[in-house]
Scaffold this motif. Structure first.
Motif, PDB file in Angstrom:
ATOM      1  N   ARG A 612      41.450  34.534  40.057  1.00  0.00           N
ATOM      2  CA  ARG A 612      42.754  35.197  40.091  1.00  0.00           C
ATOM      3  C   ARG A 612      42.679  36.605  40.672  1.00  0.00           C
ATOM      4  N   GLN A 615      43.949  37.598  44.056  1.00  0.00           N
ATOM      5  CA  GLN A 615      45.362  37.805  44.345  1.00  0.00           C
ATOM      6  C   GLN A 615      45.809  39.114  43.691  1.00  0.00           C
ATOM      7  N   SER A 616      45.587  40.202  44.394  1.00  0.00           N
ATOM      8  CA  SER A 616      45.834  41.512  43.776  1.00  0.00           C
ATOM      9  C   SER A 616      47.262  41.991  43.967  1.00  0.00           C
ATOM     10  N   GLY A 617      47.941  41.403  44.925  1.00  0.00           N
ATOM     11  CA  GLY A 617      49.304  41.867  45.179  1.00  0.00           C
ATOM     12  C   GLY A 617      49.369  42.909  46.296  1.00  0.00           C
ATOM     13  N   PHE A 618      48.199  43.389  46.714  1.00  0.00           N
ATOM     14  CA  PHE A 618      48.192  44.380  47.803  1.00  0.00           C
ATOM     15  C   PHE A 618      48.098  43.675  49.139  1.00  0.00           C
ATOM     16  N   GLN A 620      47.669  44.807  52.022  1.00  0.00           N
ATOM     17  CA  GLN A 620      46.605  45.284  52.907  1.00  0.00           C
ATOM     18  C   GLN A 620      45.285  44.612  52.598  1.00  0.00           C
ATOM     19  N   ALA A 623      45.321  41.361  54.282  1.00  0.00           N
ATOM     20  CA  ALA A 623      45.076  41.504  55.722  1.00  0.00           C
ATOM     21  C   ALA A 623      43.603  41.765  55.981  1.00  0.00           C
ATOM     22  N   PHE A 624      43.000  42.571  55.144  1.00  0.00           N
ATOM     23  CA  PHE A 624      41.574  42.855  55.306  1.00  0.00           C
ATOM     24  C   PHE A 624      40.745  41.587  55.152  1.00  0.00           C
TER      25      PHE A 624
END
Lengths: 641, 100
Positions: A612, A615-618, A620, A623-624
């Protein structure tokens, strides 16, 4: 030849009709079952006369299993032994079917009863007619099934359904031996056909023995002993007899048919049929004889003090079966079958007559609540007395001839013969004693009958008394086909003789005069037992209670059947079954299986907890990760190029 | 003449700066500008190759890309306005309600 297939099929048709249409036919369904069984009886009489005329049949009607070299077929074998058994089974089945019309009147399972009874007859006939071990096993299992169904007929009564289960499970233990024997026979001989196996049997005598529990045992002995294990279960010998007394929970016609005349004799029949195998192994023969003799005495001792009328007769059955095996074990196969025949008639008579007594007393079975019934139910009394005379071995009734032949054969057998003869004699004394004890407690003495019951005491209807009288007739006369000493008198023995290897005789000690002396001795013993019972029970006497008081321990031991049931309960039911079940539940099911499943679930949960975090919510970070993945893929591509 | 490789290097450099900008800047507008920078880097590449291969295809493609970039910038700004009104902030770090 095809008409012989009808012998088992007619009762089967009776079963189907009574079973499927019983709800609509209700009372009339009985007549279909009876018609089926009587049809089988008529055909059996025909078969018997064919066999007397010299006909023998061994034909396969249907190819059941055929794999390469091995084949097992549905085939019938009709020789002298089969013919005798056919007559016994169909005669008793017919009479008991007719009797049941009266006995089971008003029962809400009336049609079901007749369908089961007809089904049982079908299976028993299959067992008797089979020409190979596999088909015999079908019949063997089938009669066990019907026994279960019929013992637990009044299934709403817990003790009845428990008894049915007990019968089936104990039978199963014996069947285990039987199956092993069949497998071993197949392994050794490559065939399961009777005629082929018996022809091949002598060739295996010198074969290499098996190593078992540190000792050697020859193949043929092992086969014979395993077969006997099956017989012990089916025919209620020590130690697998415990189901038979409990089987008295079933309706009395069931006790008469299954547990006196037919099913329990299946074991005896099987051993006789496999005589060629048994007679090759002295160990097996001795085992059979010893077990038989011990059972005969053991069961008789328990029967001495029982208070339930049917229990006494049940233990008597176990005891008499012991006699039959004693005969088989000393090589007197036709004597054993002769006793089977006479026993079927007089024991069936005794059971049905006891049913008549119970019917007259509105269901009372405890002998302590009977007494002085002779003037009220004369016909029942008369047939009961005849049956008792036959059972005790008083001439000229049937039991005398057959039992005497057994005792004489035992005496003549080598080595252990005289010891077994002595045991048989002891058993005969006890048999006479408890049989007449029963008569006196029920029909003589002073009345201990309950007041309300006493008002309703009545003789049974004709549909019940006529079969009783027919059986009494046979119990009186059938002995005459097996008379000893008199030249040409032993028609029965001579009829069956070609089938069995001749019995071993240490020496024909003394010949005819010794035989007559032995006969007088056994009659005297029986008469002594009668006299003792008469003295103790014919009139109200303090002796029984005084003796019970004096030998309190022995009395308690006998009354409680040597506590065998309790021991079995402790060892096997509690010890083996319950403890194993508990262990499998607490360790196997809860810990291992549930642990595995739950562990799997929690492992997945752990993995997903870690996953889980991706899935940090960021955005970027996403994209990285995408860019990183792309770089890795390109790198791999160029590295592997 | 200016060597072709210089244009390509320039384009690569600009593209890399754009990528780094997208990945590391917090302000949404700066991220948007970095995306535009990436697009334009590609444009430079296309124009250079069009010149050196003497083919007009590249330049036609450039026109397309510029058009698309303009439309996309319009839509992106609209979204940014909405999301910044909704969340009250223009910093990418604060847009994390999809956190698992």
């Amino acid at each position: 030849m095809l008409k012989y297939t009808l012998i088992p099929l007619l009762p089967f048709a009776g079963f189907l009709i009574a079973g499927l249409f019983g709800k609509f036919l209700k009372e009339k369904s009985a007549w279909f079952a009876i018609a089926g069984v009587i049809g089988a009886f008529i055909l059996s009489v025909g078969a018997f006369f064919d066999v007397v005329g010299g006909a023998r049949l061994n034909e396969n009607f249907y190819s059941w299993i055929s794999i390469g070299d091995f084949s097992a077929n549905v085939g019938f074998q009709i020789d002298q032994l089969t013919a005798v058994m056919l007559l016994v089974v169909t005669t008793l089945s017919s009479l008991i079917h007719i009797y049941s019309v009266g006995y089971m009147r008003g029962d809400k399972g009336y049609a079901r009863f007749f369908s089961y009874l007809a089904l049982f007859t079908f299976f028993m006939l299959v067992l008797v007619l089979a020409n190979n071990f596999l088909l015999m096993f079908v019949g063997w299992e089938g009669v066990g099934l019907c026994s279960y169904l019929l013992i637990g007929f009044w299934y709403e009564k817990k003790s009845a359904s428990d008894a049915g289960l007990k019968a089936f499970v104990v039978n199963r233990v014996g069947d285990f031996g039987f199956v092993l024997a069949v497998l071993l026979i197949f392994l050794t001989f490559g065939t399961l056909d009777f005629s082929e196996v018996f022809a091949l049997a002598p060739t295996s005598v010198g074969a290499a023995p098996y190593q078992l529990f540190g000792g050697e045992i020859s193949v043929i002995t092992l086969i014979a002993l395993l077969l006997f294990l099956g017989a012990m279960g089916k025919s209620a010998q020590l130690p697998l007899y415990v189901w038979l007394p409990d089987a008295m929970e079933g309706p009395t016609p069931v006790s008469a048919l299954i547990h006196a005349a037919t099913m329990v004799t299946a074991g005896v029949f099987m051993v006789a049929r496999c005589a060629p195998i048994f007679s090759l192994s002295e160990t097996a023969m001795n085992t059979v004889a010893i077990v038989g003799a011990l059972t005969a005495v053991f069961a008789a001792t328990i029967g001495l003090v029982q208070n339930d009328i049917k229990r006494v007769i049940a233990y008597s059955t176990i005891s008499q079966l012991g006699y039959m095996f004693l005969a088989l074990g000393v090589g007197a196969f036709s004597a054993g079958i002769f006793h089977l025949t006479t026993h079927a008639f007089f024991k069936g008579l005794l059971f049905l007559a006891s049913g008549s007594v119970i019917h007259a007393l509105s269901g009372e079975q405890d002998m302590r609540k009977m007494g002085a019934l002779k003037p009220k139910i004369k016909i029942t009394w008369a047939v009961f007395f005849i049956g008792t005379l036959a059972l005790s071995g008083i001439p000229p009734f049937a039991g005398f001839f057959s039992k005497d032949e057994i005792l004489w054969s035992a005496y003549n057998a080598s080595s252990i013969g005289p010891a077994l003869w002595f045991l048989g004699l002891v058993g005969a004394f006890m048999t006479a004693f408890y049989s007449f004890r029963l008569i006196y407690l029920v029909f003589y003495n002073t009345s201990h009958v309950d007041h309300e019951v006493a008002h309703h005491v009545h003789e049974s209807p004709r549909v019940m008394t006529v079969p009783l009288m027919v059986l009494a007739f046979f119990a009186t006369t059938i002995g005459f086909i097996g008379m000893p000493v008199i030249h040409g008198g032993n028609l029965f023995g001579e009829f069956l003789a070609p089938l069995f290897p001749p019995a071993e005789h240490a020496s024909e000690t003394g010949g005819h005069s010794a035989e007559l002396l032995a006969m007088l001795l056994s009659v005297g013993i029986a008469a002594a037992g009668w006299r003792l019972a008469m003295g103790m029970y014919k009139t109200e006497s303090a002796w029984p209670d005084k003796l019970a008081e004096k030998f309190k321990v022995a009395y308690a031991l006998l009354l409680n059947k040597y506590y065998v049931d309790e021991v079995y309960n402790y060892l096997f039911v509690d010890g083996l079954v319950h403890k194993t079940a508990k262990f499998l539940y607490t360790v196997g099911d809860v810990r291992i299986i549930d642990g595995l499943i739950n562990g799997l679930a929690s492992a997945i949960g752990g993995m997903s907890r870690r996953g889980r975090k991706l899935q940090s919510g960021f955005v970027q970070q996403y994209a990285f990760t995408m860019g990183l993945g792309l770089v890795v893929l390109l790198g791999l591509y160029y590295a592997l190029k | 003449m200016i060597p072709q490789s210089w244009y390509v290097v320039l384009s690569a450099l600009l593209f890399t700066i754009g990528v780094v900008g997208v990945l590391s800047r917090r302000n949404i507008f700066i991220i948007l500008m970095s995306i535009e920078l990436m697009l334009n880097a590609a444009n430079i590449n296309l124009a250079a190759f069009s010149h050196y291969l003497q083919s007009l295809t590249g330049q036609v493609f450039v026109i397309f890309v510029i058009t698309v970039a303009a439309a996309e910038a319009a839509v992106a700004l609209a979204i940014i306005i909405l999301i910044s009104r909704n969340r009250g902030t223009v910093y990418a770090d604060d847009f994390n309600i999809m956190k698992g």
